[in-house]
Motif scaffolding. Structure first.
Motif, PDB file in Angstrom:
ATOM      1  N   ALA A  74       0.841  -1.209   0.000  1.00  0.00           N
ATOM      2  CA  ALA A  74       0.000   0.000   0.000  1.00  0.00           C
ATOM      3  C   ALA A  74       0.875   1.259   0.000  1.00  0.00           C
ATOM      4  N   GLN A  75       1.953   1.202   0.827  1.00  0.00           N
ATOM      5  CA  GLN A  75       2.838   2.380   0.899  1.00  0.00           C
ATOM      6  C   GLN A  75       3.536   2.591  -0.453  1.00  0.00           C
ATOM      7  N   ALA A  76       3.932   1.459  -1.118  1.00  0.00           N
ATOM      8  CA  ALA A  76       4.611   1.578  -2.421  1.00  0.00           C
ATOM      9  C   ALA A  76       3.679   2.253  -3.439  1.00  0.00           C
ATOM     10  N   ILE A  77       2.418   1.825  -3.452  1.00  0.00           N
ATOM     11  CA  ILE A  77       1.463   2.425  -4.400  1.00  0.00           C
ATOM     12  C   ILE A  77       1.290   3.918  -4.103  1.00  0.00           C
ATOM     13  N   ALA A  78       1.168   4.256  -2.806  1.00  0.00           N
ATOM     14  CA  ALA A  78       0.959   5.657  -2.437  1.00  0.00           C
ATOM     15  C   ALA A  78       2.156   6.512  -2.869  1.00  0.00           C
ATOM     16  N   LEU A  79       3.374   5.961  -2.613  1.00  0.00           N
ATOM     17  CA  LEU A  79       4.572   6.747  -2.962  1.00  0.00           C
ATOM     18  C   LEU A  79       4.704   6.922  -4.473  1.00  0.00           C
ATOM     19  N   LYS A  80       4.364   5.874  -5.236  1.00  0.00           N
ATOM     20  CA  LYS A  80       4.464   5.967  -6.704  1.00  0.00           C
ATOM     21  C   LYS A  80       3.476   7.004  -7.232  1.00  0.00           C
ATOM     22  N   GLU A  81       2.286   6.987  -6.654  1.00  0.00           N
ATOM     23  CA  GLU A  81       1.283   7.974  -7.081  1.00  0.00           C
ATOM     24  C   GLU A  81       1.759   9.390  -6.778  1.00  0.00           C
ATOM     25  N   GLN A  82       2.373   9.539  -5.613  1.00  0.00           N
ATOM     26  CA  GLN A  82       2.852  10.858  -5.219  1.00  0.00           C
ATOM     27  C   GLN A  82       3.961  11.337  -6.174  1.00  0.00           C
ATOM     28  N   ALA A  83       4.892  10.393  -6.513  1.00  0.00           N
ATOM     29  CA  ALA A  83       5.991  10.766  -7.419  1.00  0.00           C
ATOM     30  C   ALA A  83       5.438  11.169  -8.791  1.00  0.00           C
ATOM     31  N   LEU A  84       4.426  10.444  -9.256  1.00  0.00           N
ATOM     32  CA  LEU A  84       3.834  10.744 -10.558  1.00  0.00           C
ATOM     33  C   LEU A  84       3.160  12.115 -10.549  1.00  0.00           C
ATOM     34  N   LYS A  85       2.455  12.382  -9.440  1.00  0.00           N
ATOM     35  CA  LYS A  85       1.777  13.673  -9.314  1.00  0.00           C
ATOM     36  C   LYS A  85       2.801  14.812  -9.367  1.00  0.00           C
ATOM     37  N   ALA A  87       5.789  14.763 -10.753  1.00  0.00           N
ATOM     38  CA  ALA A  87       6.356  14.886 -12.105  1.00  0.00           C
ATOM     39  C   ALA A  87       5.384  15.633 -13.018  1.00  0.00           C
ATOM     40  N   LEU A  88       4.104  15.308 -12.895  1.00  0.00           N
ATOM     41  CA  LEU A  88       3.102  15.988 -13.742  1.00  0.00           C
ATOM     42  C   LEU A  88       3.054  17.477 -13.439  1.00  0.00           C
ATOM     43  N   ARG A  90       5.561  19.258 -12.262  1.00  0.00           N
ATOM     44  CA  ARG A  90       6.801  19.855 -12.774  1.00  0.00           C
ATOM     45  C   ARG A  90       6.693  20.107 -14.274  1.00  0.00           C
ATOM     46  N   GLU A  91       6.140  19.133 -15.005  1.00  0.00           N
ATOM     47  CA  GLU A  91       6.121  19.238 -16.464  1.00  0.00           C
ATOM     48  C   GLU A  91       4.792  19.749 -16.992  1.00  0.00           C
ATOM     49  N   SER A  92       4.021  20.381 -16.151  1.00  0.00           N
ATOM     50  CA  SER A  92       2.671  20.751 -16.597  1.00  0.00           C
ATOM     51  C   SER A  92       2.727  21.813 -17.706  1.00  0.00           C
ATOM     52  N   VAL A  93       1.799  21.761 -18.627  1.00  0.00           N
ATOM     53  CA  VAL A  93       1.725  22.710 -19.737  1.00  0.00           C
ATOM     54  C   VAL A  93       0.504  23.584 -19.520  1.00  0.00           C
ATOM     55  N   ASP A  94       0.728  24.907 -19.615  1.00  0.00           N
ATOM     56  CA  ASP A  94      -0.409  25.806 -19.479  1.00  0.00           C
ATOM     57  C   ASP A  94      -1.062  25.975 -20.853  1.00  0.00           C
ATOM     58  N   VAL A  95      -2.156  25.218 -21.036  1.00  0.00           N
ATOM     59  CA  VAL A  95      -2.781  25.216 -22.363  1.00  0.00           C
ATOM     60  C   VAL A  95      -3.493  26.527 -22.668  1.00  0.00           C
ATOM     61  N   THR A  96      -3.574  27.417 -21.698  1.00  0.00           N
ATOM     62  CA  THR A  96      -4.234  28.706 -21.976  1.00  0.00           C
ATOM     63  C   THR A  96      -3.249  29.751 -22.491  1.00  0.00           C
TER      64      THR A  96
END
Ligand code: FA5
Length: 341
Positions: A74-85, A87-88, A90-96
């Motif tokens: 459960a902790q591994a899944i939570a940490l992976k989700e957090q890392a992905l969030k 990264a997203l 950091r690399e977010s694109v402002d489409v406006t």
């Protein structure tokens, strides 16, 4: 022994909650559940217990192992989700945001002007003839009635590739000889556009490399009046209906008679301004009737054939048309200049 298990449980779960990233989580896994982990070590001691206590301990230890493995997953899944969030984010694109416009290429002003000139002469029946940029002294000078040591050579200080006989053409006129030798004895009506090179001081009005357009018409009844008609029409189509041209006597070794073609200044309508040096006229081309010696060098009999020739710059007329005050802009590759045209 069972109390040891519950102490291990409390400590392991506490440490697991503190594992803040995947590396720390891995370390926790080997420290608790790995081959040398604390729970594995405790399980290894089961043989030292009295026989009757063994089943209860084994059961409790296995249950703890399963519990810790589930908590780990459960902790591994939570940490992976957090890392992905993260990264997203950091690399977010402002489409406006507004888009960045692409920069389409365009034709260089010299090319545009060359094409304008070619189109107009094309309508009058002139074909394009391409001649070489590297020439011999014979073609660039001698065949054009400019013998060695002739004072006219001073007008065009020369760049040599292999001195003393191979050079960069100083004008497009040697193309006249190539065209005549190719077409003789047919009549000719061609323009010869291209780069020319002169070993001269670069200034606001003069480059060491620039374009010229040569014109050549050879036939049995060609007169100066044809030249005048062609130029009046050219000036009108290139610079507007109201333009007038005039002819002045001049000298070129390869034409006889030689003339200079002027056009009334399009900026002041002939009244006189800084650009036309207050004369009301702008020089647009050298020209003349092809010299009999040059006709003969091209293979034509000057008793039967006559012809006219002209040679005009490309950058200087473009400077006049667009109000450009320095010829050096043409080849300095400054995008701010180039993208204006
Ligand atoms: C000639 O080059 C003759 N061959 C033209 C000619 C051809 C006359 C056929 C008679 C019959 P001239 O050196 O004047 O002539 O050059 C012709 C044109 O080239 C000039 O009117 C000018 O527009 C342009 N020109 C000359 N020198 C330069 C330079 N350094 N930089 C930019 N344009 C130049």
């Amino acid at each position: 022994m069972l109390s040891q298990l519950s102490a291990l449980r409390a400590e392991a779960l506490d440490q697991l909650r503190q594992a803040a990233n995947l590396t720390a989580l891995d370390e926790w896994h080997s420290a608790v559940l790995g081959r040398k982990g604390s729970l594995t070590a405790l399980l290894g001691t089961v043989g030292t217990l009295p026989r009757e206590e063994r089943p209860a301990f084994g059961q409790a230890a296995n249950q703890l192992k399963r519990e810790l493995e589930t908590a780990y997953d459960a902790q591994a899944i939570a940490l992976k989700e957090q890392a992905l969030k993260q990264a997203l984010q950091r690399e977010s694109v402002d489409v406006t945001l507004p888009g960045r416009p692409g920069q389409p290429g365009r034709l260089h002003l010299s090319t545009q002007t060359l094409r304008d000139i070619a189109r107009i002469f094309g309508l009058m029946g002139f074909q394009i003839y391409r001649a070489r940029e590297v020439e011999t002294d014979e073609m660039n000078f001698q065949m054009l009635n400019i013998p060695p040591h002739h004072p006219a050579r001073d007008m065009q200080d020369t760049l040599y590739t292999t001195p003393p006989n191979v050079l960069l053409r100083t004008h497009t006129s040697p193309g006249q000889i190539h065209a005549m030798r190719q077409y003789c004895p047919q009549p000719i009506r061609v323009i010869l556009p291209g780069l020319v090179f002169r070993n001269e001081q670069v200034t606001a009005r003069s480059e060491f490399m620039f374009h010229q357009v040569e014109g050549l018409a050879v036939g049995k009844h060609i007169t100066l009046a044809d030249l005048k008609g062609v130029f009046s029409e050219f000036a009108r189509m290139m610079y507007g209906d109201a333009r007038r041209v005039r002819f002045r006597g001049s000298y070129f070794p390869f034409t006889e008679p030689s003339i200079e073609v002027d056009m009334d200044c399009m900026l002041c309508e002939g009244k006189g301004c800084r650009v036309c040096k207050y004369t009301g006229w702008l020089e647009i081309s050298g020209a003349g009737m092809v010299h009999p010696v040059v006709l003969r060098n091209g293979g034509y009999d000057p008793d039967v054939f006559t012809g006219f020739a002209f040679g005009m710059g490309v950058e200087r007329p473009a400077m006049l048309k667009y109000g450009i005050d320095d010829i050096r802009y043409f080849f300095s590759n400054d995008i701010r200049f180039l993208e204006q045209f």
